[in-house]
Structures are given as structure tokens and as C-alpha cells.
Design an enzyme around this catalytic site. Structure first.
Site, PDB file in Angstrom:
ATOM      1  N   ASP A  21       6.837  42.853 -28.032  1.00 31.72           N
ATOM      2  CA  ASP A  21       6.078  42.736 -26.784  1.00 31.72           C
ATOM      3  C   ASP A  21       4.654  42.229 -27.031  1.00 31.72           C
ATOM      4  OD1 ASP A  21       8.121  43.481 -25.059  1.00 31.72           O
ATOM      5  OD2 ASP A  21       7.570  45.606 -25.055  1.00 31.72           O
ATOM      6  N   HIS A  64       1.984  46.890 -22.268  1.00 30.53           N
ATOM      7  CA  HIS A  64       1.719  45.573 -21.696  1.00 30.53           C
ATOM      8  C   HIS A  64       0.303  45.428 -21.168  1.00 30.53           C
ATOM      9  CE1 HIS A  64       5.631  43.963 -22.295  1.00 30.53           C
ATOM     10  NE2 HIS A  64       6.215  44.935 -21.635  1.00 30.53           N
ATOM     11  N   HIS A 114       9.749  38.573 -23.495  1.00 36.99           N
ATOM     12  CA  HIS A 114      10.671  38.396 -24.621  1.00 36.99           C
ATOM     13  C   HIS A 114      10.941  36.919 -24.906  1.00 36.99           C
ATOM     14  CE1 HIS A 114      12.285  42.682 -23.569  1.00 36.99           C
ATOM     15  NE2 HIS A 114      11.054  42.691 -24.012  1.00 36.99           N
ATOM     16  N   HIS A 160      10.221  46.849 -31.350  1.00 30.58           N
ATOM     17  CA  HIS A 160      10.163  46.261 -30.008  1.00 30.58           C
ATOM     18  C   HIS A 160       8.723  46.179 -29.496  1.00 30.58           C
ATOM     19  CE1 HIS A 160      11.914  44.656 -26.401  1.00 30.58           C
ATOM     20  NE2 HIS A 160      10.914  45.269 -25.781  1.00 30.58           N
ATOM     21  N   HIS A 165     -41.542  30.239  -8.693  1.00 25.02           N
ATOM     22  CA  HIS A 165     -40.567  31.106  -9.373  1.00 25.02           C
ATOM     23  C   HIS A 165     -40.852  31.162 -10.854  1.00 25.02           C
ATOM     24  CE1 HIS A 165     -36.567  32.721 -10.531  1.00 25.02           C
ATOM     25  NE2 HIS A 165     -36.492  33.126  -9.279  1.00 25.02           N
TER      26      HIS A 165
HETATM   27 ZN   LIG Z   1       9.825  44.432 -24.144  1.00 17.76          ZN
END
Ligand SMILES: [Zn+2]
Length: 439
Positions: free
Chosen positions: A242, A265, A81, A238, A344
Site C-alpha cells: 500500500d 492510507h 494495488h 501488504h 508601504h
Molecule cells: Zn491494500
């Protein structure tokens, strides 16, 4: 052409005290101005030596109910936040000082941090802002049903769909993220939790500071909170908050459109990681077309003064430049006369991948030598992680070898991200770690 947007920091020191969510104890958070290119760092004033942690994707630790960053054994929890508020309100550089392992939770929204930023004021600095421009669609998906798509856009936009269990509380909102829109539409939206999810945590006393003061609790059809909902679609708002906070860990302003379905998240963090990887890949590929001599680079003679390696094991022809203290680009031209081509492979010469790792290690060593500015300590190559060989390297190729210091712990340890690039394509990459020892 419009003047470039400038980086900003806070105008003065400002702080506030409140309750920490997990411990339930008092915590004080103070914002301090910071110089250009500093980014956002958290300082743990309560610990010995007052360590700081960069708010960067590399330091992302856990993303279960909230976002935790850390370095070594030091952690800072629930940073999303604060980061959302700083990023959306236009603060690029700040030191966030705390006397606890998490910020005061406030009312579970970003409102207290927005108030704090407004108290401290945002002031322009002398350097332009750093952006990440989305060039082609990217996406991440999670087992939880989360889907995040990032599309090109000349603004930072988020369109988000939130849905609870059995698609209850399905909400949708689409917006351009600007300081004004964030302050009015997003910052006041509080954290919401499902009762079934928090009950075990309350039983174990893991959220001592948790209460209806700082979260909305959803129990079945009921929505419990101290004050009524601030928006009818407070939950999706909200979720957007986030996303902004988690994507702030990229450390650059995003120009792109995030389309998010049931985000969380862990999916947000995955997208942040993908953006950081894409940025590093791009910066490795912006190699110069010409190979300068002299200037800010090092010729073979100067390289050999730093590296003890000699034929047939010197894998750096020339350092073509340094960028700041943390980045270096060097070249190695691969000819059919390289001794390894004899075996190689006979009739099918391909450069061994391990020789590319060796080349990356040598270039990184030159960077570390310049950084430590001492010849009494020497860096030892300790480990190589995330090594990938993407394309074969043939005689006639010129390898641009890029190394960037991603982490340094005092004079003891350093981590670098390295790329070998041929014809604008990454042929190999790896994270190389070094330790310093006295000679
Ligand atoms: Zn949050």
C-alpha cells in the site's frame, strides 16, 4: 558515468476481468502503452466522453479504506494495488482503461496486476526517468498512531512495522523495492481487514464484492482466509504494498528510505503530498543565475503585446523562459521607484504581498495565452488559494516568478501553482485559478 535509467511503458495492450470490490459487479481493466512523460492515467470507458484521471497527488480524493482519485465528479476507487504494481515493476507510462469505477479486486493482492504487466511486457523509452531524491529527513504523523519518516538513500527502501489492535500481529520487514523483490515478496500479500471494521460495511451492503476470496479477515485471534497465509508476516508485506501504491502518486521514482510505523492510507497520502510540495518548491528554486535576453523568452515589448497592464501595474519585466507547454519563469526587478513604496511604508519600504499575487497572476496569464494560442478568449483571474507570504521583498530584490499549469479543463478553466523566489528562497506562493471568456 552509468547511462541514465530510461522511462518504460507496456509493450502491448493486455487486460483482465474480475469482480469489483464495492459494487460486486464485473469490471475489466486494460493496460495500454503511453508516450514518455505521460505518467499513469486511468480512463473511464464506461462514462460519456471517456474521461481520464491523472494518477497524481493533486487528484487524491479520499483515503479511508482505500485510495480514491478523481477530477470533477469523476472518480476511480481502490487504485493503490494497480499503482503499486506498475510503479514497482518499472512501468512509468501507461493508460489504465476500465469499464467501472474501480479495478477488479482479484485476490486482494497485487498479483493479478503483476501477471498482467508481465503479459504486456515493459519496454524502455527514449527519455530518462524522473526521480525524487530525498535530501533531508521528512516525516508525517497521524492521529491513528501512524508515523512515516523518509530518509536520504540512493535506493528506494521501505522498513515497515505493522501492529494490530493491542499490538497483536506485530510484524516488521525491511527491503529494497526492486521489480524482482516486489514480485516475490510483496505482490502476493493480500489485503487484511478486521472483522469489527467490515461488519458495518457488510450490513450496509457497501462491499458487495468482498469475500474471503479477496481479503484475509481477522476476528479476535482467528485469521480467516480462503487459502492459508502466504507468508507468516503477510500483513506487513501488504502494508508495504500500500505504501508503494500511495507514493506512486508523486509521479517520480523515489530515492529514499521510508521508515513506517503502523502506516495507513491517510498517512501515506500525507507523505505523498509532502513529497509533491517539496518537489515543486525545489523546481521553483532552481532558477538560472543569469537573466537571459531574447532566446526562448519574451522582452518587455512582447510581454506588453500579451498583457494589457501598464505602468504602474505591469508586474513583469521579462519572461526568461518556458519549459514545455506548462511552465514559465519571468522576472520583476523591484526598485525604490515602485510607486507603492511611497505609502508601504514611509521609511520602511516593503513590497505588498498582494502585488506579488498580481505578479504571479500576470505571469500565469502569459502562460495561458501561449497555451490557448487565441486572442479571442481572455483568461480572468478567478481565485487564489493556499496563498502564503513567507519573506519580505525589499527594493533591490529581483523576483523570479514561476507558474506551472497544474490542471486545465478544456478551454474553460485552468489552475496554476505559482511561486515568487528571491535569492533562492520562496518569498510567496499560491494556487491561482483562471476562467476563459470570449472577449
Ligand atoms: Zn491494500
Amino acid at each position: 558515468m552509468a547511462a541514465p535509467e530510461l522511462q518504460q511503458t507496456v509493450g502491448k495492450i493486455a487486460g483482465f476481468t474480475g469482480t469489483a470490490l464495492h459494487t460486486g459487479e464485473k469490471a475489466t481493466l486494460t493496460l495500454h502503452p503511453a508516450p514518455v512523460d505521460h505518467g499513469i492515467k486511468f480512463k473511464r470507458k464506461d462514462l460519456q466522453d471517456e474521461p481520464t484521471i491523472d494518477a497524481k497527488v493533486e487528484n487524491l480524493k479520499t483515503v479511508e479504506r482505500s485510495t480514491t482519485i478523481g477530477e470533477g465528479s469523476v472518480r476511480v476507487h481502490t487504485v493503490e494495488h494497480v499503482l503499486a504494481a506498475l510503479s514497482a515493476m518499472g512501468v512509468d507510462n501507461a493508460l489504465v482503461e476500465m469499464d467501472a469505477n474501480e479495478p477488479p479486486i482479484g485476490d486482494g493482492s497485487a498479483q493479478p496486476y503483476v501477471d498482467l504487466i508481465k503479459k504486456a511486457g515493459a519496454t524502455a523509452q527514449e527519455e530518462p526517468r524522473k526521480f525524487f531524491d530525498v535530501r533531508e529527513p521528512m516525516h508525517v504523523e497521524a492521529k491513528t498512531g501512524a508515523l512515516l519518516v523518509l530518509l536520504p538513500d540512493d535506493k528506494f527502501r521501505i522498513s515497515c512495522t505493522q501492529a494490530g489492535p493491542n499490538n497483536k500481529f506485530t510484524q516488521f520487514l525491511s527491503m529494497e523495492v526492486t521489480p524482482a523483490a516486489f514480485e516475490c515478496e510483496i505482490a502476493p500479500a493480500r489485503t487484511f481487514v478486521y472483522y469489527e471494521d467490515v461488519e458495518p460495511l457488510m450490513d450496509k451492503n457497501l462491499i458487495k464484492g468482498g469475500s474471503l476470496e479477496n481479503a484475509i479477515v481477522v476476528r479476535g485471534e482467528a485469521v480467516l482466509s480462503k487459502e492459508p497465509l502466504r507468508f507468516s508476516d503477510e500483513f506487513v508485506r501488504h502494508k508495504i504494498l500500500d505504501i508503494i501504491g500511495d507514493l506512486a502518486l508523486v509521479g517520480r521514482r523515489i530515492r529514499g528510505h521510508v521508515v513506517a510505523v503502523k502506516p495507513g492510507h491517510s498517512a501515506n497520502a500525507e507523505l505523498a503530498r509532502a513529497l509533491a510540495r517539496e518537489h515543486t518548491r525545489r523546481s521553483a528554486m532552481s532558477a538560472p543565475r543569469a537573466i537571459p535576453i531574447g532566446d526562448s523568452g519574451l522582452d518587455t515589448g512582447e510581454v506588453m503585446k500579451i498583457l494589457p497592464h501598464r505602468y504602474p501595474f505591469l508586474m513583469v519585466d521579462r519572461v526568461i523562459g518556458f519549459e514545455g507547454e506548462n511552465k514559465i519563469t519571468a522576472i520583476k526587478s523591484i526598485t525604490i521607484n515602485e510607486p507603492f513604496f511611497q505609502g508601504h511604508f514611509p521609511g520602511h519600504p516593503v513590497m505588498p504581498g498582494v502585488m506579488q499575487v498580481e505578479a504571479m497572476a500576470q505571469v500565469a496569464s502569459i502562460l495561458l495565452f501561449k497555451l490557448t494560442k487565441t486572442s479571442s478568449r481572455v483568461g480572468y483571474f478567478m481565485s487564489a488559494d493556499e496563498v502564503k507570504f513567507r519573506k519580505p521583498v525589499f527594493p533591490g530584490d529581483t523576483i523570479f516568478i514561476h507558474a506551472e499549469l497544474t490542471r486545465a479543463r478544456g478551454n474553460r478553466m485552468a489552475k496554476t501553482k505559482c511561486y515568487c523566489v528571491v535569492n533562492d528562497a520562496v518569498v510567496s506562493e499560491g494556487e491561482l485559478m483562471f476562467t476563459f471568456l470570449d472577449k
